[in-house]
Design a protein around this motif. Structure first.
Motif, PDB file in Angstrom:
ATOM      1  N   ALA A 281      -2.428  -4.425   1.543  1.00  0.00           N
ATOM      2  CA  ALA A 281      -1.532  -3.674   0.661  1.00  0.00           C
ATOM      3  C   ALA A 281      -0.210  -3.402   1.359  1.00  0.00           C
ATOM      4  N   TYR A 282      -0.277  -3.155   2.670  1.00  0.00           N
ATOM      5  CA  TYR A 282       0.949  -2.923   3.429  1.00  0.00           C
ATOM      6  C   TYR A 282       1.832  -4.179   3.394  1.00  0.00           C
ATOM      7  N   ALA A 284       1.899  -6.402   1.059  1.00  0.00           N
ATOM      8  CA  ALA A 284       2.464  -6.499  -0.292  1.00  0.00           C
ATOM      9  C   ALA A 284       3.651  -5.562  -0.444  1.00  0.00           C
ATOM     10  N   ARG A 285       3.549  -4.351   0.137  1.00  0.00           N
ATOM     11  CA  ARG A 285       4.663  -3.397   0.038  1.00  0.00           C
ATOM     12  C   ARG A 285       5.885  -3.911   0.781  1.00  0.00           C
ATOM     13  N   LEU A 288       7.484  -6.531  -1.279  1.00  0.00           N
ATOM     14  CA  LEU A 288       8.143  -5.939  -2.451  1.00  0.00           C
ATOM     15  C   LEU A 288       9.432  -5.232  -2.084  1.00  0.00           C
TER      16      LEU A 288
END
Lengths: 386, 465
Positions: A281-282, A284-285, A288
């Motif tokens: 998730a990190y 992906a952040r 983004l």
């Protein structure tokens, strides 16, 4: 087949590239691969071909390697999916930009001009989709990316065409030096013997070294990657960030690959990897933050490959400090893919009794076991995996 | 908070497992992609309560199960929630819902993910206007959508007849059924027995067939070599019957060759599977409780082998009883006592299965379509390309994925994985076991970069490289 001159443990890119050079030099080479060619880091690399942001010790090798990549078809008869789209490292703060500028200055002072400082406007010309807070960056225009599995298989085919023998499913269980020969026993019970041994076992390189009587502090990581569905063209060069680990690129087919070193968990005994979802998730952040247009892009694959990592994030390349006839080439710490075409040639030189090149001093297998001060354990710049 | 039992899927197996587990005192979390319970077979059953086109067992049995599920205490029900990653050793389920990802911790997991329609790769199956019979049924159940113009159902299996009845009741006037099964299948099927025990289901089938006749369904049998043709949209379906070629104009072509266990997640987890030679599909290897080769994971319902909704509900209850035993809430004797009646119901529900499996055995060509047929719809890879990769050395579907990207698209190989394996087996003269199954990767269903980035704050790691 007649007995080989050289045994190579590891059918990854480095082992196969060495096999190619050795076979072309007329030596009988046998590669022992535990699973299949390219089954671990070589097949799961992000495929970055990068001189940008290298540790100073790696710069000469990376510059030599990039020239080989530009003629890779001449070397292996396949263009390996190599695309010289350039690599960009973006700065998100003034401090990061200043540190990139200082780096480029230091490189110039040493006579290296492959990295170029660019301002915000040029970054936006190179990367129209980049987030507005990006202040500038550095670029290496001859860099790019290639297809990892295709490259590894191409080196394997070329090595075989030159006469090398590749045995898949041959996991080395025991290593012994007797009467001037390295004797390797596989889990299947076969024995292979040769006067010379190359340890190119990647994350398992530390175990092979230990079996040969040498302690090398190799750790390992499972570098995680994300792949999106095919998207409309979003960016051309490979992108990294000065302040956080990221490797980000779009293939010709439109799939965007997000990697850069966020680790999953791995088990060296079984070869299995487990995703670490919060770290994914990190990643992906980070992607983004730099490319907001990705928000709605669908992720179709997440995976991890096991890679050997050294405490100073530099590879182990050189003759064994304790055993005759043994050369190591492993522990590339997530950024060995681009170096492979030149490492194979250097390693072949070491095995064929060429002179120990001064450029390899920083990669000495015994650098952590000598009495002197411990080597620096942080590279000058974050080196993203792949 | 750790839940005792996480159940993935709120179809008959998932609902029955949840009701049983809650009754045994386990804390239960049920996650399901749909907005309401029912699964595929009872999809949107609560909302459809008054639709006469769907009257019968669907509303009676499905409605009752959904009602009991809603009423049960101790079930945390999470609709519109998709499982995209599962770490069975750690008991961690990663899910997406409401635009974010989250993690659920569970002591045991029951996968009740049901069946998927068998992909039917024929030339032209990617044309607009061609869809699966199951997709048409979903449109009918959830949106009341009825295809217009001339409709052709092509294939075989009980769903063809059920859908035909449902479409005729809903007002479709020009409907043709092209049956692909062969005459020999019936003789083989009768030998399988089970007809007396399964007489209730059999009677249901016969009633369906009678009703379609009465409503004017045109049926063509022994159809093979199906092809869809059209310019930008399907306009003609072609086939062979005996030695003759036939063609029929159509506006909608609905394909169906039965359903197969949805093994996407069990394969991604690397659990043991067996190849089912009769139904040409993979099945996870299960014990009599539905337990898999992983000590923390069970499978209930059609995901372990097609048995229909009554068998699925029984399987769900057995998996729940076993979970209570494994978690120390039920001793072996109490477990076996509670299971006895459930097993009897399961046996009765499965009695007709050998007959149906033989009757509706897919043709051998289903896994080896002609070279010009697109097999991987996402990446538009043809059967000919896959045969070529197999000749060049790809020994299994995971290698074909690396060669051609077949199975790399958003469907993650759900549509092509088994056909790719079948083509490799054919080309290399190997068995399906030798070729092996496609090993899907997470995410089990695509999620967006934004959803992944929106991980719950407590799950965020330290910023370290």
């Amino acid at each position: 087949m007649t007995d080989p001159d050289i045994l190579i443990v590891g059918g990854g890119l480095h082992g196969l590239c060495a096999a190619l050079h050795l076979a072309r030099a007329g030596r009988r080479v046998r590669v022992l691969e535990a699973r299949q060619v390219g089954a671990q880091a070589s097949g799961y690399s992000a495929g970055g071909v990068r001189t940008l942001g290298r540790h100073p010790a790696e710069v000469p090798l990376a510059l030599e390697a990039i020239e080989r990549w530009h003629g890779i078809a001449d070397l292996v008869g396949d263009e390996c999916g190599f695309r010289a789209v350039g690599q960009v490292r973006v700065a998100e703060t003034e401090a990061e930009l200043a540190s990139l500028a200082a780096r480029v200055e230091r490189l110039r002072a040493a006579g290296w001009t492959h990295e170029e400082l660019v301002d915000a406007e040029m970054v936006r010309r190179l990367l129209p989709a980049v987030a507005p807070h990006v202040l500038g960056g550095i670029v290496a225009r001859r860099d790019g990316f290639a297809s990892p599995l295709r490259t590894t298989r191409a080196f394997g085919r070329a090595a075989e065409a030159a006469g090398a023998e590749i045995i898949e499913g041959a996991r080395v269980a025991a290593v012994e030096r007797r009467a001037g020969l390295w004797r390797l026993r596989t889990q299947g019970g076969e024995t292979h013997a040769a006067p010379l041994l190359l340890n190119a076992a990647g994350a398992w390189g530390g175990r092979i070294a230990r079996a040969a009587g040498e302690t090398i502090p190799l750790g390992f990581n499972a570098f995680q990657m994300l792949l999106t569905e095919a998207l409309p063209p979003l960016l051309t060069p490979v992108v990294g960030a000065a302040g956080r680990p990221l490797s980000f690129k779009q293939s010709e087919g439109g799939h965007v690959m997000i990697g850069g070193g966020h680790k999953g968990q791995a088990d060296l005994d079984t070869g299995t990897v487990r995703l670490d979802v919060p770290r994914l998730a990190y990643s992906a952040r980070t992607a983004l933050d730099l490319f907001p247009a990705l928000r709605g892009a669908r992720i179709v694959h997440a995976w991890a490959g096991i890679e050997g990592v050294m405490p100073d994030a530099l590879p182990v390349i050189g003759r064994s400090a304790v055993a005759d006839g043994l050369v190591h080439a492993f522990g590339f710490s997530g950024h060995g893919f681009a170096l492979a075409p030149v490492i194979g040639a250097r390693v072949a030189g070491l095995l064929l009794d060429g002179p120990e090149a001064p450029a390899l001093a920083a990669f000495a297998p015994d650098r952590f076991t000598l009495g002197g001060p411990a080597p620096e354990t942080h590279p000058a710049l974050l080196q993203p995996a792949g | 908070m750790i839940t005792d039992l996480a159940i993935v899927g709120a179809g008959p197996a998932g609902m029955a497992a949840a009701i049983e587990a809650a009754a045994l005192g386990l804390s239960v979390t049920v996650l399901d992609e749909q907005p309401a319970p029912g699964g595929q077979v009872f999809r949107a059953v609560e909302a459809a309560a008054s639709d006469p086109a769907l009257a019968g067992e669907f509303l009676d049995a499905g409605g009752a199960l959904a009602k009991a599920f809603r009423a049960a205490k101790g079930i945390a029900y999470r609709p519109r929630t998709t499982l995209w990653h599962l770490d069975p050793d750690a008991g961690l389920l990663s899910v997406t819902s409401s635009g974010a990802t989250a993690e659920i911790e569970a002591r045991r997991v029951v996968l009740a993910t049901g069946a998927q329609e068998r992909p039917v790769p024929i030339p032209g199956w990617t044309l607009p206007g061609v869809m699966s019979a199951g997709a048409a049924q979903i449109l009918l159940k959830t949106a009341g959508a009825v295809p217009e113009g001339a409709v052709v159902i092509a294939g075989q299996g009980p769903l063809c007849w059920l859908l035909a009845v449902q479409l005729l009741r809903a007002g479709v006037e020009r409907l043709t059924l092209l049956e692909t099964g062969s005459g020999g299948a019936l003789r083989d099927a009768l030998r399988a027995g089970g007809l007396w025990t399964g007489r209730k289901l059999l009677a249901k089938g016969v009633a369906l067939m009678r009703e379609t006749r009465a409503r004017g369904l045109k049926v063509v049998r022994n159809v093979r070599d199906l092809r869809a043709e059209g310019d930008g949209r399907v306009s003609t379906v072609r086939w062979r019957q005996g030695t003759r070629d036939h063609a029929l104009a159509c506006d909608t072509l609905l394909l169906h060759e039965g359903v197969i266990p949805s093994t996407h997640i069990t394969r991604a987890l690397g659990l043991d599977h067996d190849w089912d030679e009769r139904q040409l599909c993979w099945r996870p290897r299960l014990d009599e409780w539905g337990a898999t080769s992983h000590p923390n994971v069970a499978v209930a319902g059609d995901g372990g082998g097609i048995g229909g909704w009554e068998a699925a509900a029984a399987g769900g209850r057995l998996a729940a009883i076993d979970a209570a035993h494994r978690l120390g809430r039920l001793d072996a004797a109490a477990r076996d006592g509670r299971a006895a009646g459930v097993r009897k119901a399961q046996r009765a529900a499965l009695a007709l299965r050998p007959f149906l499996d033989r009757l509706y055995r897919p043709g051998p060509g289903i896994l080896t379509p002609a070279d010009d047929t697109i097999v991987c719809r996402c990446e538009e890879i043809t059967a000919g390309q896959i045969r070529g990769a197999a000749r060049r050395g790809a020994a299994g579907p995971n290698q074909v994925k690396a060669f051609l990207r077949a199975g790399m698209g958003p469907c993650q190989g759900r549509m092509c994985g088994t056909v790719v394996a079948g083509l490799i087996a054919e080309t290399r003269g190997a068995t399906m076991e030798q070729v092996g199954a496609l090993r899907p990767r997470a995410p089990f269903k695509p999620m967006t970069v934004g959803e992944l980035a929106n991980a719950r704050p407590e799950a965020m790691p330290e910023l370290t490289a």
